[in-house]
Design an enzyme around this catalytic site. Structure first.
Site, mmCIF file in Angstrom:
data_model
loop_
_atom_site.group_PDB
_atom_site.id
_atom_site.type_symbol
_atom_site.label_atom_id
_atom_site.label_comp_id
_atom_site.label_asym_id
_atom_site.label_seq_id
_atom_site.Cartn_x
_atom_site.Cartn_y
_atom_site.Cartn_z
ATOM 1 N N CYS B 96 -4.505 -4.366 -3.891
ATOM 2 C CA CYS B 96 -4.515 -4.271 -5.465
ATOM 3 C C CYS B 96 -5.266 -5.802 -5.927
ATOM 4 C CB CYS B 96 -3.265 -4.070 -5.716
ATOM 5 S SG CYS B 96 -3.114 -3.187 -7.347
ATOM 6 N N HIS B 196 0.111 0.521 -2.019
ATOM 7 C CA HIS B 196 1.121 -0.277 -1.317
ATOM 8 C C HIS B 196 2.342 0.490 -1.336
ATOM 9 C CE1 HIS B 196 1.671 -0.333 -6.165
ATOM 10 N NE2 HIS B 196 2.957 0.122 -5.596
#
Ligand SMILES: [Zn+2]
Lengths: 505, 245
Positions: B96, B196
């Site tokens: 990210c 994630h």
């Protein structure tokens, strides 16, 4: 739902109903502890004979607040109540203040919520602040000294004429609870406190020491890996905060080496006399003690927050103590149920900080009970430390629906590693939609594989859990669940036809 | 020969969101279960700049102001050495915000542009709508086609240039930008992804590819002992089902 409909029919309904409370309205907001704090404060006020409107169900958006008032409204729309104590969702505070014109508010704490991977925390704090700035004159604002985020609002609100009251734990609480002292290097930046610390020579304990650890157990290699950072930075200048004592997460006695900001001295403080079970309070000239019937340091903070609000409202201390002592845990807050003569403790878990605290409480109770039994049966076994096979029996249910938070990443920031300590856990049943994710988490936390199983069905998991309990009393099944799993389980447990399954265990 | 891996956690104070820790735990535990100790190191702003001692680097996600905070330190202080190490085959795994900072730049919602490391040939611009939800990807990163599961939550839209390969193709979810079906980026042993959840524990094959490449870089040809992944695989399958992929 009735609140929502009423608001649709008459957008001014909440404003009008609220205006009829002569004693005023008190709000309770913050990430954790809203429900318990508001319930305790309500009970304190009711014990003085006041009629108090309260959103007991925990519905804390505008619809829920309206519904709470409607419950107390007669056919003519008149409210038969003196006061209101309402728990309010943080983001709803600005609107709630506008419509309710409250006389005061408690801000318990700010933690990242599980929905919050992307840190809406700053925005949440800003919303609460904006709301509190709209409180009417001579308003009471109660903040937690030990939470730099809650207490930090004080500086920003004091200019706006708020009457601030702080509450916090006494330094002595560190005797019984975990103290995480910073390294000497970090303390060097603050010579005065370092000197004070030396003079006091506080005993240093850490989280794991309260649990039995086998002598030869090797520490997990993952122990040093930090969890998602919690706010340990100064709100004013951005420097990392220095802690003198740390009770849990970012709550403790802190100061900022960057700008000199320090934890405000609490007006109402509590000390732990005997663990978290017996508390000694002081506020101004007054002091009193109370037994706290619910476990956990977070409940000490809840009792303290409610006591501080009651003190500010001039409630006699014996009433405050009485309300704390007779407090019965609410819906899913370490709620105790008896099922076929067996004790079942239900607890909501919704973010790592709360989960860690519940876990610590459960494991201490679980191993404590086990050690007691062990000593009674075989005196020789006492003192050998970990007794394998003892420990807590648990069901942990994780759902990922909207109300739970659809992202379960936060499970990796819960300290499940403490469950891997020999003797901590007897067995764990992983349940809920994300039961398998939890199983992976436990495996990587080092929990022995034979100690956990997966049973996604909630009722099935609880039934299996009850079967795992040894015969006789004194044993407890700990059920830790996210929000929607709790609702489902609670409905099943209280529905006689469905609950019969449990009685046949 | 006694084996060992050195794991470097980059900016744990700034770039560390829920679940990032799971990736580190997965790397450490899967090495440990094979008898390979992993030493954990962390590097923050103003520190380090020498990456020669590390075998695997990890950087997690952060909010805009944290990315801004470390952006310059990453480029100036860590940049030259980190880039040389990646050319030399260093294993880097970023998620990210960390992924975005490895590209050429990240333009935030307000228009502020943070220059990135230019380690990965990609550019990221903030979009108006957050891309949130379960993500399932098909990836041949390990040599054969396998699935990756996780969760994504980002407003940045990342576009890849010709110098990188995507980590995989989106089967369910948004991926890099919600348009071209690509997810993540790979250059040599350097990986960026929006997955994630945490990614590595539920995708043990990816963890093993990263470990294997790190071990081979250090010790030459290496055979990674297979592990019992029944628990992980069950979670992987359930994640695919829940994502509706
Ligand atoms: Zn400061």
């Amino acid at each position: 739902m009735p609140g929502k409909i009423a608001r649709a029919l008459d957008p001014g309904v909440l404003r009008r109903l609220a205006a009829q409370c002569p004693g005023g309205i008190f709000l309770v907001t913050g990430t954790n502890g809203k429900t318990t704090t508001a319930r305790m404060l309500t009970s304190m006020l009711r014990r003085t004979g006041r009629k108090v409107v309260h959103n007991r169900s925990g519905a804390n958006l505008l619809g829920g607040l309206t519904a709470a008032f409607l419950e107390y409204a007669g056919w003519n729309g008149r409210i038969a109540a003196d006061m209101a104590v309402l728990e309010v969702d943080e983001a709803t505070v600005p609107r709630a203040v506008l419509e309710l014109a409250p006389m005061g508010a408690v801000v318990t704490n700010f933690f990242r919520d599980q929905l919050d991977r992307y840190g809406e925390l700053d925005r949440t704090i800003a919303l609460v602040k904006e709301g509190l700035q709209g409180l009417r004159d001579n308003r009471l604002t109660l903040l937690c000294s030990d939470d730099p985020l809650s207490a930090g609002l004080g500086e920003e609100l004091s200019g706006a004429g708020a009457s601030l009251i702080y509450y916090g734990l006494e330094p002595g609480a560190a005797r019984d609870w975990c103290v995480r002292d910073q390294s000497d290097h970090e303390w060097a930046v603050c010579p005065t406190l370092a000197a004070a610390r030396e003079a006091e020579s506080l005993p240093v304990a850490n989280d794991s020491e309260s649990l039995p650890i086998a002598q030869d157990s090797e520490p997990l290699p993952t122990v040093g890996i930090p969890t998602a950072r919690e706010a340990c930075f100064c709100r004013a200048c951005g420097s990392p905060l220095t802690y003198r004592r740390r009770f849990y997460s970012h709550l403790g006695h802190y100061l900022c080496p960057g700008c000199g900001m320090i934890r405000p001295e609490p007006d109402v403080a509590a000390d732990l006399v005997s663990g978290t079970a017996l508390l000694a309070f002081r506020a101004g000239e007054k002091s009193w003690t109370a037994r706290l019937p619910v476990p956990g340091l977070y409940n000490v903070y809840n009792a303290l927050a409610a006591s501080a609000a009651a003190w500010a409202l001039h409630i006699p201390t014996d009433v405050v103590a009485g309300a704390i002592e007779s407090y019965a845990a609410g819906f899913g807050r370490m709620e105790e149920l008896t099922v076929n003569g067996r004790r079942l403790l239900l607890s909501l878990v919704k973010n790592p900080v709360g989960f860690d605290e519940v876990l610590r409480t459960v494991l201490e109770e679980g191993t404590g009970a086990a050690a007691g039994t062990g000593a009674g049966v075989t005196g020789a076994a006492a003192g050998t430390g970990a007794v394998l096979g003892a420990g807590a029996t648990m069901v942990i249910a994780i759902n990922d629906l909207l109300a739970d938070g659809t992202d379960i990443s936060w499970l990796w920031d819960v300290d499940f590693e403490r469950m891997a300590v020999p003797g901590a856990v007897s067995s764990v049943i992983c349940s809920g939609r994300r039961a398998h994710d939890l199983a992976v988490r436990l495996k990587y936390a080092g929990v022995e594989p034979y100690r956990f199983t997966v049973e996604t069905d909630l009722m099935g998991a609880v039934t299996s859990g009850l079967r795992l309990l040894p015969e006789g009393d004194g044993d407890t099944l700990y059920v830790l669940t996210t929000y929607t799993a709790l609702l489902e389980l609670r409905a099943d447990l209280t529905n006689p036809s469905r609950a019969r399954r449990f009685w046949e265990v | 020969m006694s084996l060992e891996l050195n794991l470097c956690h980059m900016y744990p104070e700034q770039m560390n969101l829920y679940g990032d820790r799971g990736n580190l735990i997965a790397l450490v535990m899967r090495a440990r279960w094979r008898g390979i100790p992993v030493r954990y190191h962390s590097v923050g702003p103003g520190e380090g700049g020498d990456f020669s001692g590390y075998d695997i680097c990890f950087m997690g996600g952060g909010q805009d102001h944290e990315q801004q905070l470390i952006g310059e330190d990453l480029v100036r202080r860590k940049g030259p050495d980190l880039k040389a190490a990646v050319e030399d085959g260093l294993v880097v795994f970023t998620v990210c915000g960390g992924y975005q900072l490895l590209g050429e730049y990240y333009t935030m919602g307000g228009g502020l542009k943070i220059p990135g490391l230019t380690l990965l040939d990609c550019r990221t611009d903030a979009g108006t709508r957050r891309m949130i939800g379960n993500l399932v990807v098909s990836s041949s990163f390990g040599g054969t086609v396998k699935t990756l599961v996780g969760f994504e939550n980002h407003s940045g839209r990342t576009r890849l240039g010709g110098e990188v390969e995507p980590l995989g193709r989106v089967l369910k979810g948004f991926g890099n930008n919600g348009e071209d079906q690509t997810e993540g980026a790979v250059y040599k042993n350097c990986v960026g992804t929006y997955l994630h959840g945490s990614a590595l524990p539920k995708n043990p094959w990816l963890t093993d590819v990263l470990l294997l490449r790190a071990l081979e870089r250090r010790y030459g040809r290496f055979d990674l002992e297979p592990l019992d992944d029944v628990v992980e695989q069950a979670a992987h399958r359930v994640a695919i089902r829940l994502a509706g992929a």
